[in-house]
Design a protein around this motif. Structure first.
Motif, PDB file in Angstrom:
ATOM      1  N   LEU A  88       0.824  -1.207   0.000  1.00 31.05           N
ATOM      2  CA  LEU A  88       0.000   0.000   0.000  1.00 31.05           C
ATOM      3  C   LEU A  88       0.862   1.263   0.000  1.00 31.05           C
ATOM      4  CD1 LEU A  88      -2.787  -1.085   2.525  1.00 31.05           C
ATOM      5  CD2 LEU A  88      -2.985  -0.843   0.050  1.00 31.05           C
ATOM      6  N   ASP A  89       1.917   1.255   0.808  1.00 30.68           N
ATOM      7  CA  ASP A  89       2.797   2.435   0.828  1.00 30.68           C
ATOM      8  C   ASP A  89       3.514   2.603  -0.508  1.00 30.68           C
ATOM      9  OD1 ASP A  89       2.017   2.950   3.381  1.00 30.68           O
ATOM     10  OD2 ASP A  89       3.809   2.107   4.343  1.00 30.68           O
ATOM     11  N   GLY A  90       3.892   1.486  -1.140  1.00 25.94           N
ATOM     12  CA  GLY A  90       4.542   1.558  -2.446  1.00 25.94           C
ATOM     13  C   GLY A  90       3.617   2.107  -3.501  1.00 25.94           C
ATOM     14  N   VAL A 194       3.088  -3.112  18.380  1.00 26.31           N
ATOM     15  CA  VAL A 194       3.807  -2.126  19.190  1.00 26.31           C
ATOM     16  C   VAL A 194       4.748  -1.313  18.304  1.00 26.31           C
ATOM     17  CG1 VAL A 194       5.544  -1.863  21.005  1.00 26.31           C
ATOM     18  CG2 VAL A 194       3.612  -3.424  21.338  1.00 26.31           C
ATOM     19  N   LEU A 195       5.398  -2.005  17.374  1.00 28.52           N
ATOM     20  CA  LEU A 195       6.315  -1.305  16.479  1.00 28.52           C
ATOM     21  C   LEU A 195       5.569  -0.335  15.566  1.00 28.52           C
ATOM     22  CD1 LEU A 195       8.749  -4.206  15.491  1.00 28.52           C
ATOM     23  CD2 LEU A 195       9.181  -2.317  17.074  1.00 28.52           C
ATOM     24  N   LEU A 196       4.364  -0.730  15.112  1.00 26.88           N
ATOM     25  CA  LEU A 196       3.605   0.133  14.205  1.00 26.88           C
ATOM     26  C   LEU A 196       3.078   1.373  14.933  1.00 26.88           C
ATOM     27  CD1 LEU A 196       1.564  -2.422  12.054  1.00 26.88           C
ATOM     28  CD2 LEU A 196       3.339  -0.866  11.245  1.00 26.88           C
ATOM     29  N   ALA A 305      -8.351   8.763  13.227  1.00 26.91           N
ATOM     30  CA  ALA A 305      -7.939  10.110  13.657  1.00 26.91           C
ATOM     31  C   ALA A 305      -6.434  10.299  13.504  1.00 26.91           C
ATOM     32  CB  ALA A 305      -8.359  10.330  15.110  1.00 26.91           C
ATOM     33  N   ARG A 306      -5.664   9.265  13.795  1.00 28.58           N
ATOM     34  CA  ARG A 306      -4.210   9.395  13.688  1.00 28.58           C
ATOM     35  C   ARG A 306      -3.758   9.431  12.223  1.00 28.58           C
ATOM     36  NH1 ARG A 306      -1.458   8.693  18.277  1.00 28.58           N
ATOM     37  NH2 ARG A 306       0.362   7.631  17.373  1.00 28.58           N
ATOM     38  N   VAL A 307      -4.516   8.741  11.324  1.00 27.02           N
ATOM     39  CA  VAL A 307      -4.218   8.863   9.889  1.00 27.02           C
ATOM     40  C   VAL A 307      -4.499  10.285   9.417  1.00 27.02           C
ATOM     41  CG1 VAL A 307      -4.921   8.140   7.573  1.00 27.02           C
ATOM     42  CG2 VAL A 307      -4.557   6.426   9.367  1.00 27.02           C
ATOM     43  N   ALA A 308      -5.648  10.816   9.880  1.00 28.27           N
ATOM     44  CA  ALA A 308      -6.002  12.184   9.477  1.00 28.27           C
ATOM     45  C   ALA A 308      -4.980  13.199   9.972  1.00 28.27           C
ATOM     46  CB  ALA A 308      -7.396  12.539  10.012  1.00 28.27           C
ATOM     47  N   ILE A 312       0.222   8.357  11.392  1.00 29.71           N
ATOM     48  CA  ILE A 312       0.482   7.070  10.742  1.00 29.71           C
ATOM     49  C   ILE A 312      -0.115   7.129   9.351  1.00 29.71           C
ATOM     50  CG2 ILE A 312       0.542   5.715  12.892  1.00 29.71           C
ATOM     51  CD1 ILE A 312      -2.327   4.833  12.316  1.00 29.71           C
ATOM     52  N   THR A 313       0.310   6.189   8.490  1.00 35.36           N
ATOM     53  CA  THR A 313      -0.215   6.140   7.126  1.00 35.36           C
ATOM     54  C   THR A 313      -1.398   5.187   7.052  1.00 35.36           C
ATOM     55  OG1 THR A 313       1.184   4.288   6.455  1.00 35.36           O
ATOM     56  CG2 THR A 313       2.135   6.505   6.262  1.00 35.36           C
ATOM     57  N   VAL A 314      -2.088   5.247   5.902  1.00 37.25           N
ATOM     58  CA  VAL A 314      -3.186   4.299   5.671  1.00 37.25           C
ATOM     59  C   VAL A 314      -2.655   2.870   5.698  1.00 37.25           C
ATOM     60  CG1 VAL A 314      -4.895   3.524   3.977  1.00 37.25           C
ATOM     61  CG2 VAL A 314      -4.545   5.973   4.373  1.00 37.25           C
ATOM     62  N   GLY A 315      -1.470   2.683   5.105  1.00 28.28           N
ATOM     63  CA  GLY A 315      -0.866   1.349   5.127  1.00 28.28           C
ATOM     64  C   GLY A 315      -0.611   0.883   6.535  1.00 28.28           C
TER      65      GLY A 315
END
Length: 627
Positions: A88-90, A194-196, A305-308, A312-315
């Motif tokens: 997704l990020d790619g 946790v890493l994400l 909310a954190r994506v907005a 963080i990214t959608v991926g």
């Protein structure tokens, strides 16, 4: 593996717990031990997971392979969300992702293949555990002391071999490995989450921990509830077995409705036990579902909310939701596995309770010299060799009153000795003591001059042929019944022994010959034929001593005469000890022992006893043998 809808994933854990609770009730089918059975004794030690190890030891190689496959499958599954995130990020960055997609597809297919192979090996292992347990349990049951059969219900023993062992299958397939692999999946998913995003993981942990903790607390109750359900269903099974085994008597007494009501009452108790499990299931399921679905919704809300906010990214969010799925699903499976383990451990405890009962001979006293050769026949006072000697023998059943008191007499080798007396005098018990179905509680019983307690039971019984009063005939063919005592006997030998007891016509009147069916319990044979077949079966082993318990019971005059001729034929070169109610079959015995109240009242021949023994004369007068 791809992620399903979040709500469906959230429902997986409580649904698994609910299914486990339902299975614990529906699949349980064992039986209740009778009153006084140690299986139901208060404070009975509960078995733990360590008790499973002996059952799994023979399959440790396969189990190691299954463990490796499980770990590899878990790793392949956990890598999928991270690859999905990279894809997704790619795509968002307009980078080529074909290679990543190919790897992702390969991981999905590889995880599926590993899972299929693992499941097959696990199912094969489970079937092997069940097979080994059934063989071990059946072999143990057939070697239990006779006293154990006296006080246990047949349905109880049957259900432990059948339904209780079946429950071990779920312990292997849905219990141990789902707990282990589930723990790997949970730890891996939790670490990646946790890493994400540690914040999202904290939100997830609050909701999931509450729901799973609640489910586990109630799943712990499944063991006792499932055991109770097993016992109630087993009680119903015993009631059905009791009725079917006596169906002719029940029909003749027009007692079908009463017996059906008895079975129905047992079924009602099983129903009530199932409802108790269902109530726990109904309470655990909805609460767990609400808790975990709430956690999903909270993750989606906070994550959105954190994506907005570009934290963080959608991926990242998609990968986190997929990892949440991999976290919740194993937790649900673990709850299911925990319930299966509790149910299986309840069944295992019932199995272990029977296996803990010492087999016949386990408590035999040690002897300085073990007699493995045939005993010799020492001479009696009259010069004849003694085959069987009762020397001041006492006996009582455990916890019961005395049955035999100071019983003393000798059976000379090659002679015919009859035991007569009123019902309950102890006649059949004497034969049971010779066979060592029970041991004397006082005095000494000798075979060929050797205390029977100093003889290995196999060596003792190889010298004896025993025909029970009921002359049981096993369902199957005529040949199969005869081969019980002599599995290597040829058809020629079988036909010869049938002729010896006047039963040659059984193999001649049907085209199947020796393969003719005798029916359940020998129902296709007459009473006299069943008695003589039992004698033929005993003779095949060639024993020098023959024990006959009421051989003419329930026979008409014609069959009694045929059986007398058969006994006369087999008495040649053998020692006979015969229990008889009909004195007509033993008036020509070399010796008659009259028993009364567990004591020897008189000994002699028919003519002597009619003069010297009032009790024998009374018995003979009632049977019109004297006037």
């Amino acid at each position: 593996m791809t992620a399903d809808a979040p709500a469906a994933a959230a429902a997986e854990a409580p649904a698994a717990a609910a299914a486990a609770a339902s299975a614990a009730s529906a699949a349980s089918a064992a039986s209740e031990a009778p009153a006084g059975d140690p299986a139901t004794a208060p404070g009975q030690r509960r078995v733990g997971l360590a008790a499973l190890l002996p059952y799994l030891r023979a399959h440790r190689g396969t189990i190691a392979v299954v463990g490796a496959l499980s770990l590899a499958g878990a790793a392949a599954s956990l890598a999928q969300p991270l690859l999905t995130r990279a894809v997704l990020d790619g795509m968002s960055a307009a980078r080529p992702v074909a290679g990543l997609v190919a790897v992702l597809v390969a991981l999905v297919l590889g995880a599926a293949a590993l899972g299929g192979l693992r499941d097959y090996l696990l199912q094969r292992t489970a079937e092997g555990v069940v097979l080994g347990t059934r063989r071990r349990l059946a072999g143990h049951l057939l070697r239990l002391p006779i006293a154990e059969y006296d006080r246990r219900r047949t349905g109880d023993l049957l259900s432990r071999v059948g339904s209780d062992t079946t429950l071990l299958r779920a312990v292997v397939t849905s219990g141990l490995f789902e707990v282990v692999t589930g723990a790997v999946m949970v730890l891996g998913a939790a670490g990646a989450m946790v890493l994400l995003d540690p914040v999202l993981f904290g939100v997830t942990l609050l909701g999931v921990a509450a729901g799973v903790g609640f489910a586990v607390a109630f799943a712990h109750r499944m063991r006792d509830l499932a055991r109770t359900a097993q016992e109630r269903i087993g009680e119903m099974t015993s009631a059905v077995e009791r009725a079917i085994s006596a169906v002719r008597t029940i029909r003749a007494a027009r007692a079908e409705r009463r017996e059906a009501d008895t079975i129905g009452a047992s079924a009602g108790q099983a129903y009530a036990a199932g409802l108790r499990v269902a109530r726990v299931q109904a309470f655990v399921g909805p609460v767990s579902t609400v808790t975990i679905q709430g956690a999903f919704l909270l993750v989606l809300g906070v994550g959105g909310a954190r994506v907005a906010a570009d934290v963080i990214t959608v991926g990242d969010l998609v990968a986190f939701v997929m990892l949440l799925f991999f976290l919740v699903l194993p937790l649900g499976q673990a709850v299911h596995a925990y319930a299966q383990l509790q149910t299986g451990l309840g069944a295992l405890q019932r199995i272990e309770e029977v296996l803990a009962v010492p087999v016949e001979g386990a408590a035999d006293r040690p002897a300085p010299v073990r007699h493995t050769t045939a005993p010799t026949w020492p001479s009696t006072a009259g010069g004849a060799p003694a085959a069987v000697e009762f020397d001041r023998v006492d006996f009582h059943y455990p916890g019961g009153p005395p049955v035999l008191r100071e019983v003393s007499f000798t059976v000379p080798a090659g002679t015919r000795t009859a035991l007569v007396g009123p019902s309950g005098a102890g006649k059949s018990t004497l034969l049971a003591l010779v066979e060592r179905f029970y041991d004397v509680t006082g005095g000494t019983l000798r075979l060929g001059g050797v205390d029977v307690r100093d003889l290995p039971r196999d060596a003792l019984r190889a010298r004896l042929g025993y025909v029970e009063q009921s002359a049981p005939v096993l369902a199957g063919t005529l040949r199969e019944n005869l081969l019980i005592s002599a599995p290597d006997a040829t058809d020629g030998r079988l036909r010869a022994v049938l002729d010896e007891v006047n039963l040659g016509h059984l193999a001649e009147r049907a085209p199947e010959g020796l393969a003719v069916q005798v029916g359940e319990g020998g129902v296709l044979l007459s009473g006299g034929e069943r008695q003589r077949l039992a004698i033929a079966r005993a003779l095949l082993a060639g024993p020098p001593v023959l024990l006959l318990d009421e051989p003419t019971s329930n026979l008409d005059a014609r069959n009694e005469a045929a059986l007398r001729r058969a006994i006369d034929a087999v008495a040649v070169r053998r020692t006979l000890l015969i229990v008889a109610h009909r004195l007509s079959t033993v008036v020509d015995a070399d010796q008659i022992v009259v028993l009364d109240g567990g004591r020897v009242a008189a000994t002699g021949t028919h003519d002597e006893l009619t003069v010297t023994s009032p009790l024998y004369r009374e018995l003979a007068t009632h049977q019109l043998l004297v006037t």
